[in-house]
Design an enzyme around this catalytic site. Structure first.
Site, PDB file in Angstrom:
ATOM      1  N   ARG A 135       0.895  -1.252   0.032  1.00  0.00           N
ATOM      2  CA  ARG A 135       0.055  -0.131  -0.069  1.00  0.00           C
ATOM      3  C   ARG A 135       0.899   1.212   0.062  1.00  0.00           C
ATOM      4  O   ARG A 135       1.940   1.385   0.821  1.00  0.00           O
ATOM      5  CB  ARG A 135      -1.015   0.078   1.052  1.00  0.00           C
ATOM      6  CG  ARG A 135      -1.703   1.362   1.601  1.00  0.00           C
ATOM      7  CD  ARG A 135      -2.758   1.421   0.372  1.00  0.00           C
ATOM      8  NE  ARG A 135      -3.799   2.333   0.744  1.00  0.00           N
ATOM      9  CZ  ARG A 135      -3.650   3.861   0.320  1.00  0.00           C
ATOM     10  NH1 ARG A 135      -2.613   4.081   0.027  1.00  0.00           N
ATOM     11  NH2 ARG A 135      -4.828   4.562   0.830  1.00  0.00           N
ATOM     12  N   GLU A 184     -11.200   5.233  -5.998  1.00  0.00           N
ATOM     13  CA  GLU A 184     -11.333   3.904  -6.188  1.00  0.00           C
ATOM     14  C   GLU A 184     -11.672   3.541  -7.487  1.00  0.00           C
ATOM     15  O   GLU A 184     -12.075   4.395  -8.347  1.00  0.00           O
ATOM     16  CB  GLU A 184     -12.706   3.610  -5.275  1.00  0.00           C
ATOM     17  CG  GLU A 184     -12.503   3.775  -3.879  1.00  0.00           C
ATOM     18  CD  GLU A 184     -11.261   2.929  -3.113  1.00  0.00           C
ATOM     19  OE1 GLU A 184     -11.334   1.585  -3.790  1.00  0.00           O
ATOM     20  OE2 GLU A 184     -10.541   3.131  -2.226  1.00  0.00           O
ATOM     21  N   ARG A 218      -1.427  -5.318   4.561  1.00  0.00           N
ATOM     22  CA  ARG A 218      -0.414  -4.815   3.365  1.00  0.00           C
ATOM     23  C   ARG A 218       0.556  -4.020   3.890  1.00  0.00           C
ATOM     24  O   ARG A 218       0.528  -3.307   5.203  1.00  0.00           O
ATOM     25  CB  ARG A 218      -1.401  -3.913   2.567  1.00  0.00           C
ATOM     26  CG  ARG A 218      -2.331  -4.446   1.740  1.00  0.00           C
ATOM     27  CD  ARG A 218      -3.211  -3.662   1.167  1.00  0.00           C
ATOM     28  NE  ARG A 218      -3.812  -2.756   2.035  1.00  0.00           N
ATOM     29  CZ  ARG A 218      -4.765  -1.474   1.554  1.00  0.00           C
ATOM     30  NH1 ARG A 218      -5.428  -1.564   0.342  1.00  0.00           N
ATOM     31  NH2 ARG A 218      -5.236  -0.701   2.437  1.00  0.00           N
TER      32      ARG A 218
END
Length: 332
Positions: free
Chosen positions: A224, A232, A266
């Site tokens: 990330r 998104e 992540r």
């Protein structure tokens, strides 16, 4: 240190190979010729204190000054971690090491080695940090990234070779044995058994990757990008952000500086691709927001303001919806 320079000149270590017999061996590939040329000359300088004969045709300063440059470059090369592997990384090392010298000399030296001109750094100028930044827990270097493994504009999947010192000491014995057994099963054409073992390896967070006609064992990481929040996929510019990041990292070996893990497991990290800071690219192209709630770096705010002023990317709209607000509104 001469041995390190000689090694870079002759070949660079790229991967661990799992042989048919089940042993794990290093594999070598040729370094870029521009990188090899400088490594060769630095090795020669370390041995003889001599600089290339025909360099004077490309620069304006005296031979005595050139000797000083190579002394500085040799020291910078020894201290660089990791050492430069691409023409872009070598060009940046030269530019940063000789920043106080005449521009004509720096440009002449780059021309002599057929390296990129320093103007390539004017737009994306942050560069790779020479030391780990505050808060960085560890650093890793990836195998070439598959652009198809980029799910959106602020995340990606990467693989790290298990011969990396940090990885090699942490491979679960069950994974290593499964990789060896899979190699033997394939050699015996027992593909059903090989596929069963492959699934076992994947379930443990590893992969056996076909890399240049060889199989290597690698660990998978989900990354990330720290400090940015891209639209998104169902938002305007979500697809554009994904494609931009995929284009930037595809086929490249990345330097990843990891700060920690998020709630999804992540690695939250800074990503550098051939000396280019991925977060800087995404912010300057207007394909991500500065995620102020999690990162207060001043330069991130500056890059976002630059994109806003130019009405670049998502800033073509006067008041684009923030992705964290979109997620809250569309939470299931």
């Amino acid at each position: 240190m001469g041995n390190a320079l000689r090694l870079l000149y002759e070949k660079s270590l790229e991967a661990v190979v799992i042989t048919e017999g089940g042993s794990v061996e290093p594999r070598y590939t040729t370094t870029a010729p521009e990188v090899s040329a400088l490594a060769r000359d630095l090795l020669n300088f370390e041995r003889t204190s001599l600089v290339p004969e025909d360099l004077s045709q490309h620069v304006v300063s005296s031979r005595k000054a050139q000797v000083k440059w190579y002394g500085k470059l040799l020291q910078a090369w020894k201290e660089a971690k990791p050492r430069p592997k691409t023409p872009e990384e070598v060009a940046r090392l030269i530019v940063e090491t000789l920043s106080r010298h005449q521009k004509a000399d720096v440009e002449g030296l780059l021309e002599f080695y057929d390296l990129p001109h320093p103007t390539i750094f004017e737009e994306i100028s942050t560069g790779v940090p020479t030391r780990l930044l505050e808060g960085v827990k560890f650093e890793m270097h990836t195998l070439p990234v598959d652009g198809n493994k980029v799910p959106d504009g602020d995340g990606l999947y990467v693989y790290v070779n298990t011969n990396d010192p940090r990885e090699s000491s942490n491979i679960p014995r069950a994974v290593l044995m499964a990789a060896v057994q899979r190699s033997k099963a394939r050699a015996m054409k027992n593909y059903a058994r090989a596929d069963e073992l492959r699934k076992k390896i994947i379930e443990s967070g590893y992969r056996v990757i076909d890399f240049q006609n060889e199989e290597i064992l690698a660990r998978e990481y989900r990354i990330r990008l720290r400090g940015i929040d891209a639209p998104e996929m169902l938002m305007p510019f979500g697809e554009e952000a994904k494609q931009e990041l995929a284009k930037l990292v595809h086929g490249k070996c990345l330097r990843v500086l990891v700060y920690g893990e998020d709630q999804h497991g992540r690695c939250v990290a800074d990503i550098y691709c051939n000396g280019i800071f991925a977060q800087e690219v995404m912010l300057k192209k207007g394909l991500a927001w500065h995620y102020v709630a999690y990162d207060q770096r001043v330069e991130f705010a500056t890059w976002q303001k630059e994109a806003q002023a130019k009405r670049t990317g998502l800033w073509v709209h006067s008041n684009p919806e923030k992705p964290w607000e979109w997620r809250k509104k569309n939470k299931r």
